[in-house]
Design an enzyme around this catalytic site. Structure first.
Site, PDB file in Angstrom:
ATOM      1  N   SER A  69       0.856  -1.177   0.000  1.00  0.00           N
ATOM      2  CA  SER A  69       0.000   0.000   0.000  1.00  0.00           C
ATOM      3  C   SER A  69       0.895   1.230   0.000  1.00  0.00           C
ATOM      4  CB  SER A  69      -0.869  -0.008   1.260  1.00  0.00           C
ATOM      5  OG  SER A  69      -1.487   1.240   1.484  1.00  0.00           O
TER       6      SER A  69
ATOM      7  N   TYR B  49      -2.181  -1.652  10.220  1.00  0.00           N
ATOM      8  CA  TYR B  49      -2.162  -1.697   8.751  1.00  0.00           C
ATOM      9  C   TYR B  49      -0.759  -1.402   8.219  1.00  0.00           C
ATOM     10  CZ  TYR B  49      -3.964  -1.014   3.994  1.00  0.00           C
ATOM     11  OH  TYR B  49      -4.224  -1.121   2.648  1.00  0.00           O
TER      12      TYR B  49
END
Length: 281
Positions: A141, A154
């Site tokens: 990401s 995350y």
């Protein structure tokens, strides 16, 4: 390199980028083996892929279940006679400070995003290395390029995916296997990941989802799929999806560790937006 006639495996194929990749790959003539924890969603994706006239297999699989992933890989190889490309897309997100978050949420994010990626790649890699031109594609990401407050779970998982993928790419080169390894870094893509995410106490899930969907997510999943497949075809080590991801990559390179001094102010601004959004409900 063309995907026509190849066999591609996609996890997280029930929605978002995984679904868009499955449909685009089938449109390009690839046979696809699809999995998702949501059986109804992956079945719907499969019906769309079948319209392209390719062979399709769809299963309900939890990527955190190592035995289930092994069974899925064996079944796919048996049905299709090999695997050429693996797209480990399945993932979840969490927002909340460490102090306010349940440790179970951290465990869950790491289990799905990192361990699920390792399970997927490990299960299918023996079949991919026998392909004349194999591909392993993982998904980090923009949050795997820089860390941000309140996304510790995350960030951790996506930094871990990045390290795992870079190590694997080197292993394939060292062993002389004809397998390219690509790590994808999406920016804001219009998916339901935030709406379906995990949140710590005190967070506002509805406002966070609304902010992501209206202010952050600028790239459609179908656009993302085209960008990703173009990068994979070119055997790129890194694929940045969206202008925001490219900007983050430049920012991380130029700012170095100094970026950590800037991110708290950005999060305070985001928090202000979320509170305003909550008051407008």
């Amino acid at each position: 390199m063309s995907f026509d006639g190849k066999v591609a495996v996609i996890t997280g194929a029930g929605s978002g980028i995984g679904r868009a990749l499955a449909i685009e790959l089938s449109r390009q003539g690839a046979h696809v083996a699809l999995s998702d924890q949501d059986g109804a969603a992956v079945a719907d994706t499969a019906r769309h892929c079948e319209r392209a006239g390719v062979r399709v297999r769809a299963e309900t699989v939890d990527v955190t279940d190592w035995a289930a992933m092994q069974h899925f890989a064996t079944a796919v190889d048996s049905e299709f006679g090999g695997v050429d490309a693996v797209f480990a897309v399945a993932g979840i997100i969490h927002r909340g400070s460490l102090l306010d978050s349940d440790i179970s949420d951290f465990d869950r994010v790491m289990a799905v995003n990192w361990r699920g990626t390792v399970h997927t790649v490990k299960a299918f890699l023996p079949y991919v290395v026998t392909s004349t031109s194999g591909h392993i594609v993982t998904f980090s990401s923009a949050f795997g390029l820089i860390a941000t407050p309140k996304y510790g779970a995350y960030n951790s998982s996506k930094f871990a995916v990045r390290g795992f993928t870079e190590s694997l790419r080197q292993e394939m080169t060292l062993a002389g296997h004809p397998v390219s390894v690509t790590c994808v870094y999406p920016g804001g893509v219009r998916t339901s990941i935030v709406r379906n995410g995990l949140f710590a106490a005190g967070e506002n899930p509805a406002a966070a989802a609304r902010n992501f969907e209206t202010r952050v997510a600028r790239t459609e999943p179908e656009q993302a799929a085209v960008i990703i497949l173009r990068g994979v075809e070119r055997r790129r080590a890194r694929v940045l999806v969206g202008s925001d991801a490219r900007l983050v990559a430049v920012f991380a390179h130029v700012a170095g560790t100094f970026y950590q001094n800037l991110m708290p102010a950005a999060d305070r601004l985001l928090g202000l937006r979320l509170r305003k959004g909550a008051r407008r409900r």
